[in-house]
Design a protein around this motif. Structure first.
Motif, mmCIF file in Angstrom:
data_model
loop_
_atom_site.group_PDB
_atom_site.id
_atom_site.type_symbol
_atom_site.label_atom_id
_atom_site.label_comp_id
_atom_site.label_asym_id
_atom_site.label_seq_id
_atom_site.Cartn_x
_atom_site.Cartn_y
_atom_site.Cartn_z
ATOM 1 N N PHE A 6 19.668 25.964 -25.818
ATOM 2 C CA PHE A 6 20.253 24.715 -25.316
ATOM 3 C C PHE A 6 19.343 23.522 -25.617
ATOM 4 O O PHE A 6 19.823 22.411 -25.858
ATOM 5 C CB PHE A 6 20.551 24.811 -23.825
ATOM 6 C CG PHE A 6 21.666 25.769 -23.472
ATOM 7 C CD1 PHE A 6 22.419 26.397 -24.455
ATOM 8 C CD2 PHE A 6 21.966 26.048 -22.155
ATOM 9 C CE1 PHE A 6 23.442 27.286 -24.134
ATOM 10 C CE2 PHE A 6 22.989 26.927 -21.817
ATOM 11 C CZ PHE A 6 23.718 27.545 -22.806
ATOM 12 N N ILE A 9 20.219 22.483 -28.971
ATOM 13 C CA ILE A 9 21.482 21.727 -28.986
ATOM 14 C C ILE A 9 21.228 20.277 -28.549
ATOM 15 O O ILE A 9 21.737 19.334 -29.173
ATOM 16 C CB ILE A 9 22.537 22.427 -28.089
ATOM 17 C CG1 ILE A 9 23.002 23.730 -28.768
ATOM 18 C CG2 ILE A 9 23.715 21.498 -27.812
ATOM 19 C CD1 ILE A 9 23.907 24.591 -27.911
ATOM 20 N N HIS A 38 36.285 26.331 -21.479
ATOM 21 C CA HIS A 38 34.985 26.855 -21.027
ATOM 22 C C HIS A 38 33.916 25.931 -21.589
ATOM 23 O O HIS A 38 33.551 25.998 -22.765
ATOM 24 C CB HIS A 38 34.771 28.291 -21.510
ATOM 25 C CG HIS A 38 33.544 28.943 -20.898
ATOM 26 N ND1 HIS A 38 33.299 30.296 -21.062
ATOM 27 C CD2 HIS A 38 32.533 28.451 -20.138
ATOM 28 C CE1 HIS A 38 32.156 30.583 -20.416
ATOM 29 N NE2 HIS A 38 31.679 29.503 -19.875
ATOM 30 N N LEU A 40 30.056 24.027 -20.896
ATOM 31 C CA LEU A 40 28.768 24.126 -20.214
ATOM 32 C C LEU A 40 28.206 22.728 -20.003
ATOM 33 O O LEU A 40 28.127 21.940 -20.963
ATOM 34 C CB LEU A 40 27.789 24.953 -21.052
ATOM 35 C CG LEU A 40 28.251 26.364 -21.408
ATOM 36 C CD1 LEU A 40 27.270 27.016 -22.378
ATOM 37 C CD2 LEU A 40 28.416 27.218 -20.162
ATOM 38 N N ASN A 87 25.026 30.708 -12.915
ATOM 39 C CA ASN A 87 24.443 32.048 -12.862
ATOM 40 C C ASN A 87 22.927 31.907 -12.754
ATOM 41 O O ASN A 87 22.322 31.083 -13.441
ATOM 42 C CB ASN A 87 24.802 32.838 -14.125
ATOM 43 C CG ASN A 87 26.289 33.096 -14.234
ATOM 44 O OD1 ASN A 87 26.961 33.304 -13.226
ATOM 45 N ND2 ASN A 87 26.816 33.064 -15.443
HETATM 46 P P1 AMP Z 1 24.715 32.435 -18.746
HETATM 47 O O1 AMP Z 1 25.056 33.875 -18.970
HETATM 48 O O2 AMP Z 1 25.195 31.895 -17.432
HETATM 49 O O3 AMP Z 1 23.241 32.170 -18.975
HETATM 50 O O4 AMP Z 1 25.544 31.631 -19.812
HETATM 51 C C1 AMP Z 1 25.076 31.354 -21.093
HETATM 52 C C2 AMP Z 1 26.271 30.931 -21.892
HETATM 53 O O5 AMP Z 1 25.820 30.271 -23.055
HETATM 54 C C3 AMP Z 1 27.164 32.087 -22.350
HETATM 55 O O6 AMP Z 1 28.470 31.910 -21.817
HETATM 56 C C4 AMP Z 1 27.121 31.981 -23.875
HETATM 57 O O7 AMP Z 1 28.354 32.295 -24.461
HETATM 58 C C5 AMP Z 1 26.737 30.530 -24.071
HETATM 59 N N1 AMP Z 1 26.072 30.236 -25.326
HETATM 60 C C6 AMP Z 1 25.020 30.883 -25.880
HETATM 61 N N2 AMP Z 1 24.652 30.287 -27.024
HETATM 62 C C7 AMP Z 1 25.486 29.219 -27.200
HETATM 63 C C8 AMP Z 1 25.627 28.218 -28.203
HETATM 64 N N3 AMP Z 1 24.815 28.169 -29.266
HETATM 65 N N4 AMP Z 1 26.597 27.294 -28.044
HETATM 66 C C9 AMP Z 1 27.423 27.327 -26.971
HETATM 67 N N5 AMP Z 1 27.323 28.246 -25.985
HETATM 68 C C10 AMP Z 1 26.389 29.192 -26.106
#
Ligand code: AMP
Length: 114
Positions: A6, A9, A38, A40, A87
């Protein structure tokens, strides 16, 4: 905290489908969506988990949730409903250690989670 995907990003070192940004918050679509919507929402200032947040972060945490609600209203699914999730650590299912709020919408979401 260590750098995460992140952080890359935020610095535009890897691509993301960014849907919202201000001085302190960035929001982008989850690469592995669990619902039709979905997104973030992350603070640009890295906090690894909710456990690292302190009283000084109360405003930021509130603004993260308000950004989710504003996005839901703007996109037209606020009345139908949505879910916000943070989470934390192993039992919470956290995989990326940069605090983030999941915003899920677009289908009925089951409760309780598995
Ligand atoms: P968590 O399990 O709550 O830590 O969520 C992490 C989230 O980040 C997951 O839903 C992944 O699908 C998402 N994720 C991981 N890498 C990326 C990325 N490069 N771009 C967008 N989402 C991502």
């Amino acid at each position: 905290m260590g750098d995460t995907i992140f952080g890359k990003i935020i610095r535009r070192e890897i691509p993301a489908d960014i849907v919202y940004e201000n001085d302190e918050i960035l929001a982008f679509r989850d690469v592995n969506p669990q619902a039709p919507v979905h997104v973030l929402f992350i603070p640009k200032r890295p906090l690894a988990t909710l456990n690292e947040a302190g009283p000084d972060d109360a405003g930021l945490l509130g603004r993260l949730l308000l950004a989710c609600a504003d996005y839901a209203k703007q996109e037209g699914f606020a009345e139908q409903g949505y879910r916000t999730v943070i989470n934390c650590n192993e039992h919470g299912g956290q995989t990326v250690f940069h605090l983030h709020v999941h915003l899920l919408a677009g289908r009925p979401l089951h409760w309780p989670p598995g």
